[in-house]
Design a protein around this motif. Structure first.
Motif: not given
Length: 311
Positions: A135, A138-141, A144-145, A148
């Protein structure tokens, strides 16, 4: 007479017992080191000192000089502009909530998680540790955050500034590394006396780890106090903005107002300059954390393991 005084049990004076005091002689290297440290201290303090003085200055003083060494004016226009903002008190309460509750959750998750991950016998420890380190890179962007958080119904919810940042990976790794340096004899002796893992953590590990815990607590408190990005991103209700986001908004709005002034004469006649407001914003945002530091400073210099293990 001398034999009588000795036989009578007379004690020599402290000067006789201890001998003459020796004054330490400073070498040229010591003097150079002290001068360099003093210069670095001045270079560190001077910008903050200048910020405070400029926050209390006025338009005429700012137009004459850029760096202040001696106070020349005392104008509270910038602070009055900030404190008279109707939403300032609400924003301050929001920031206090995020700082207190957020830091508490941060330390609870970090300390308990680090204690578990420091155990070599923990099953799947390497896999979990790899996921934690993953983590950091890398992250989901952002989109998407945001989606969520929206699906979790955290939009316009103060917990959105607390739960997504419940643990900082870097601070967690520091705690794990620290817990691994603690002698296993401490836990073994406590378990022999009948203590469980929670009692070992609360009654033994935490007390001897206070310097490290105090340092990480201060880091987390600064992060939560300075939180503004999640407030801007997830708060559509302006009454739920944290103080840092509100101060940013005030500074941006005032700069836009001044940019609409067409003549330099009107700008010079303005009672409040952008530089004054900017410096006042810096002072207001940093002052509470600066006041918190002395209460945690005493833990930084304490020995971590002094007296904890007896041979």
């Amino acid at each position: 007479m001398e034999s009588n005084s000795t036989a009578s049990g007379a004690h020599p004076s402290p000067e006789v017992r201890q001998g003459p005091r020796r004054h330490r002689k400073f070498s040229i290297a010591d003097i150079i080191i002290h001068l360099v440290l003093a210069l670095l201290t001045i270079c560190t303090i001077l910008p903050f000192y200048n910020v405070v003085l400029m926050s209390f200055s006025n338009t005429a003083a700012i137009s004459k000089q850029l760096v202040y060494l001696v106070p020349t004016t005392f104008d509270l226009s910038a602070y009055s502009y900030i404190l008279h903002e109707p939403r300032f008190l609400k924003a301050l309460l929001v920031t206090l909530f995020v700082t207190v509750i957020g830091t508490s959750i941060n330390m609870l998750v970090t300390v308990t998680g680090a204690y578990v991950m420091s155990k070599t016998g923990f099953p799947g420890r390497k896999i979990v540790m790899s996921g934690i380190i993953f983590t950091m890179f890398f992250n989901g962007g952002l989109i998407p955050f945001y989606l969520t958080m929206k699906n979790l119904h955290l939009i316009n919810n103060l917990l959105v500034m607390v739960l997504p940042v419940a643990v900082n990976t870097f601070y967690l790794i520091i705690c794990i590394a620290f817990f691994r340096t603690l002698p296993a004899a401490l836990e073994e002796s406590a378990k022999i006396d009948g203590a469980n893992e929670l009692q070992v953590l609360v009654k033994i590990i935490v007390p001897i780890s206070m310097p490290m815990i105090a340092t990480i607590t201060l880091f987390y408190a600064v992060d939560r106090w300075n939180e503004w990005w999640y407030g801007v991103l997830f708060m559509t209700n302006v009454n739920l903005l944290p103080m840092q986001a509100l101060l940013r908004e005030l500074l941006t709005n005032y700069a836009q107002v001044l940019s609409s002034i067409t003549t330099s004469v009107q700008l010079q006649n303005s009672d409040l300059q952008p530089e004054m407001l900017k410096m006042a914003v810096l002072v207001v945002s940093a002052l509470p954390i600066v006041c918190l530091y002395p209460f945690l400073q005493k833990y930084f210099a304490k020995g971590v393991m002094i007296g904890s293990v007896k041979g």
